[in-house]
Scaffold this active site. Structure first.
Site, PDB file in Angstrom:
ATOM      1  N   ASP A   1     -12.411 -10.121  -0.759  1.00  0.00           N
ATOM      2  CA  ASP A   1     -13.692 -10.225  -0.053  1.00  0.00           C
ATOM      3  C   ASP A   1     -14.672  -9.281  -0.750  1.00  0.00           C
ATOM      4  O   ASP A   1     -14.257  -8.303  -1.378  1.00  0.00           O
ATOM      5  CB  ASP A   1     -13.597  -9.971   1.465  1.00  0.00           C
ATOM      6  CG  ASP A   1     -12.821  -8.733   1.857  1.00  0.00           C
ATOM      7  OD1 ASP A   1     -12.666  -7.814   1.019  1.00  0.00           O
ATOM      8  OD2 ASP A   1     -12.379  -8.650   3.019  1.00  0.00           O
TER       9      ASP A   1
ATOM     10  N   GLU B   1       0.798  -1.232   0.000  1.00  0.00           N
ATOM     11  CA  GLU B   1       0.000   0.000   0.000  1.00  0.00           C
ATOM     12  C   GLU B   1       0.832   1.285   0.000  1.00  0.00           C
ATOM     13  O   GLU B   1       0.582   2.191   0.799  1.00  0.00           O
ATOM     14  CB  GLU B   1      -0.963  -0.013   1.195  1.00  0.00           C
ATOM     15  CG  GLU B   1      -1.896  -1.208   1.162  1.00  0.00           C
ATOM     16  CD  GLU B   1      -2.823  -1.303   2.375  1.00  0.00           C
ATOM     17  OE1 GLU B   1      -2.803  -0.379   3.213  1.00  0.00           O
ATOM     18  OE2 GLU B   1      -3.543  -2.305   2.471  1.00  0.00           O
TER      19      GLU B   1
HETATM   20  O1  G3I Z   1      -4.699  -8.458  18.940  1.00  0.00           O
HETATM   21  C1  G3I Z   1      -5.220  -7.236  19.498  1.00  0.00           C
HETATM   22  C2  G3I Z   1      -5.953  -7.502  20.784  1.00  0.00           C
HETATM   23  O2  G3I Z   1      -5.039  -7.995  21.737  1.00  0.00           O
HETATM   24  C3  G3I Z   1      -6.605  -6.216  21.250  1.00  0.00           C
HETATM   25  O3  G3I Z   1      -7.371  -6.493  22.378  1.00  0.00           O
HETATM   26  C4  G3I Z   1      -7.492  -5.621  20.176  1.00  0.00           C
HETATM   27  C5  G3I Z   1      -8.082  -4.283  20.597  1.00  0.00           C
HETATM   28  O4  G3I Z   1      -8.418  -3.500  19.475  1.00  0.00           O
HETATM   29  O5  G3I Z   1      -6.726  -5.425  19.025  1.00  0.00           O
HETATM   30  C6  G3I Z   1      -6.170  -6.607  18.504  1.00  0.00           C
HETATM   31  O6  G3I Z   1      -5.438  -6.298  17.342  1.00  0.00           O
HETATM   32  C7  G3I Z   1      -6.193  -6.023  16.178  1.00  0.00           C
HETATM   33  C8  G3I Z   1      -5.725  -6.965  15.071  1.00  0.00           C
HETATM   34  O7  G3I Z   1      -6.382  -6.652  13.860  1.00  0.00           O
HETATM   35  C9  G3I Z   1      -6.003  -8.417  15.390  1.00  0.00           C
HETATM   36  O8  G3I Z   1      -7.381  -8.643  15.490  1.00  0.00           O
HETATM   37  C10 G3I Z   1      -5.963  -4.592  15.771  1.00  0.00           C
HETATM   38  O9  G3I Z   1      -6.539  -3.716  16.727  1.00  0.00           O
HETATM   39  C11 G3I Z   1      -6.582  -4.328  14.425  1.00  0.00           C
HETATM   40  O10 G3I Z   1      -6.191  -3.040  13.994  1.00  0.00           O
HETATM   41  C12 G3I Z   1      -6.081  -5.343  13.416  1.00  0.00           C
HETATM   42  O11 G3I Z   1      -6.751  -5.120  12.211  1.00  0.00           O
HETATM   43  C13 G3I Z   1      -6.134  -5.678  11.078  1.00  0.00           C
HETATM   44  C14 G3I Z   1      -5.852  -4.601  10.053  1.00  0.00           C
HETATM   45  O12 G3I Z   1      -5.292  -5.179   8.886  1.00  0.00           O
HETATM   46  C15 G3I Z   1      -4.899  -3.551  10.594  1.00  0.00           C
HETATM   47  O13 G3I Z   1      -4.703  -2.537   9.680  1.00  0.00           O
HETATM   48  C16 G3I Z   1      -7.060  -6.720  10.476  1.00  0.00           C
HETATM   49  O14 G3I Z   1      -7.171  -7.824  11.380  1.00  0.00           O
HETATM   50  C17 G3I Z   1      -6.513  -7.216   9.144  1.00  0.00           C
HETATM   51  O15 G3I Z   1      -7.494  -8.002   8.502  1.00  0.00           O
HETATM   52  C18 G3I Z   1      -6.190  -6.049   8.249  1.00  0.00           C
HETATM   53  O16 G3I Z   1      -5.621  -6.539   7.066  1.00  0.00           O
HETATM   54  C19 G3I Z   1      -5.300  -5.573   6.075  1.00  0.00           C
HETATM   55  C20 G3I Z   1      -4.116  -6.061   5.312  1.00  0.00           C
HETATM   56  O17 G3I Z   1      -3.054  -6.347   6.177  1.00  0.00           O
HETATM   57  C21 G3I Z   1      -3.682  -5.061   4.250  1.00  0.00           C
HETATM   58  N1  G3I Z   1      -4.772  -4.689   3.401  1.00  0.00           N
HETATM   59  C22 G3I Z   1      -5.986  -4.281   4.060  1.00  0.00           C
HETATM   60  C23 G3I Z   1      -6.440  -5.321   5.069  1.00  0.00           C
HETATM   61  C24 G3I Z   1      -7.750  -4.945   5.689  1.00  0.00           C
HETATM   62  O18 G3I Z   1      -7.644  -3.767   6.453  1.00  0.00           O
END
Ligand code: G3I
Length: 448
Positions: A263, A156
């Protein structure tokens, strides 16, 4: 007229090839996503989360349906280097081991990204950040050396909107060459991994995707290593009409293309859009696979949009069936031979159960990178050796996805553990780099 005659030839060639494989493909129409994709040498993967691997419904679907995995978060910078110079691979290794246990390809995601950086990196700038970033690439790619099918080296980095330029970020502010520095470091650390650039909103022909394409062409022209481009394909209720054409123009520039984070919003045409994406990949010979960004709707980052192939209980949705049908249909009618790849030299005709090889060359004054495609004939291949003559003065300095015997004169390349088996009509690729002039003679391939 010229365009029409080319299409006519390709359609005719496709009909001949289809006739050759149609019977067995129909008789063996596969019943899972991974097996269906494998019929044409492709993969069908899912992004998975380490925290869900203890869920039996989840792993049941995963083990049954998919032949590739991507860590949803576990190999990102904040997860793998939480404090500077201190690396943490526990959850990344869990994903890797899950993939290995399935015999699946593992996509590495993502070495450098403006998001999900650890706090310490967010507070760095200039050469301190550049050095830390390149060290991160080197360390993580080295830890997973030889295990990763393809790395999203940079994620990105292009801006949304009409300009087609780079996104502003702390990494971009270290200098415009940060992306090529990352790709070079990744290649040096793990020569076997395909190196991808990955982005979103690049799924049709638009200013952003054109900006990425221009970068790819520039890298190819200057010998900067890049092997593939990932199209995330987080789609709403419509899909760009030029989705396939966009994939094709990247393939024509000499890189593999992959659908990396698919998706689709539930809407009223979810199954149709999934089918369109799948058919587009099947129709582009350098589209090597598709990954959906999660398994069940309840696993998705898009809460409430129900964008995946399985419902919250793990049942197959209509979109699942449309994807499976498209994979099976394409597997019998869309040969993934290099014949439509314009940068390759003519392919040695393959006979029966044998294999053929063709080379595409990216050379510059004093050096080259060669990509060799090894294609199975009408029967599956189990093990292959490619032999070719190098010009006088040419010497190989490194190879990936194959083991070379000799570095000059007549050299041969043997498959490595994960790419010896090629499905009938399918192909795999390996590469090598060297000094001097690259090979121009047609290579020979022997199976077994
Ligand atoms: O693991 C912690 C947990 O301990 C905590 O309690 C909780 C509180 O918010 O957060 C958890 O972490 C989260 C993590 O996902 C795991 O679930 C983060 O906050 C959250 O920001 C994170 O989101 C991820 C996101 O990327 C971050 O930008 C999504 O799972 C993931 O699907 C998403 O994937 C991205 C790709 O890498 C790049 N392209 C876009 C795609 C979708 O946004």
């Amino acid at each position: 007229m010229k365009r029409r005659s080319i299409i006519t030839v390709l359609v005719a060639a496709g009909a001949v090839l289809a006739a050759g494989v149609l019977f067995s493909a129909t008789a063996d129409a596969a019943t899972t996503l991974g097996a269906s994709a494998a019929q044409s040498g492709r993969y069908f993967g899912a992004a998975i989360a380490a925290g869900r691997l203890s869920d039996g419904t989840y792993t049941g679907i995963l083990n049954r349906e998919f032949n590739a995995v991507t860590p949803e978060n576990e190999m990102k910078w904040d997860a793998t280097e939480p404090s500077q110079g201190s690396f943490s691979y526990g959850n990344g290794d869990r994903i890797l081991n899950q993939g290995i246990s399935m015999g699946a390809k593992v996509r590495g995601h993502a070495l450098l990204w403006h998001a999900q950086q650890p706090g310490w990196a967010q507070s760095l700038a200039g050469s301190a950040l550049r050095n830390a970033a390149i060290n991160h690439v080197t360390q993580v790619a080295t830890h997973y050396k030889g295990k990763i099918y393809a790395w999203d080296v940079v994620n990105e980095a292009f801006a949304d909107g009409g300009g087609g330029g780079r996104r502003d970020s702390n990494l971009q502010r270290t200098g415009n060459d940060w992306i090529e520095a990352a790709f070079k470091a990744a290649r040096a650390a793990d020569p076997a991994a395909k190196l991808c650039y990955n982005d979103y909103n690049t799924d049709g022909v638009n200013a952003k995707s054109t900006g990425v394409l221009n970068m790819v062409k520039d890298f190819k022209a200057r010998g900067v290593p890049i092997d593939c481009v990932g199209f995330q394909s987080h789609l709403g209720t419509t899909i760009p009409g030029d989705y396939q054409a966009n994939l094709q123009r990247f393939a024509d520039a000499g890189v593999d293309v992959q659908i990396t984070e698919l998706d689709v919003a539930q809407g009223n045409n979810q199954a149709g859009i999934y089918a369109t994406v799948t058919k587009a990949c099947m129709a582009v010979s350098r589209c090597t696979g598709i990954t959906v960004w999660g398994i069940r709707d309840s696993d998705s980052w898009r809460t409430g949009e129900n964008p995946l192939l399985f419902d919250n209980s793990g049942n197959k949705k209509a979109a699942y069936t449309s994807v499976l049908n498209a994979l099976n249909a394409g597997g019998s009618t869309t040969p993934t031979t290099p014949a439509t790849t314009p940068t390759t030299t003519p392919t040695t005709p393959s006979t029966g159960g044998g294999c053929s090889a063709s080379t595409s060359l990216n050379s510059w004054n004093g050096g080259y990178v060669a990509t060799v495609r090894v294609a199975a004939g009408s029967a599956a291949v189990n093990g292959w050796t490619v032999t070719m003559a190098l010009p006088s003065g040419s010497a190989i300095t490194g190879a990936w996805s194959a083991t070379n015997s000799g570095t000059s004169g007549t050299v041969s390349f043997r498959n490595v553990s994960y790419n010896g088996s090629i499905a009938a009509g399918g192909y795999t690729e390996f590469g090598f780099q060297g000094t001097g002039a690259g090979p121009t003679a047609t290579p020979t391939c022997s199976a077994g």
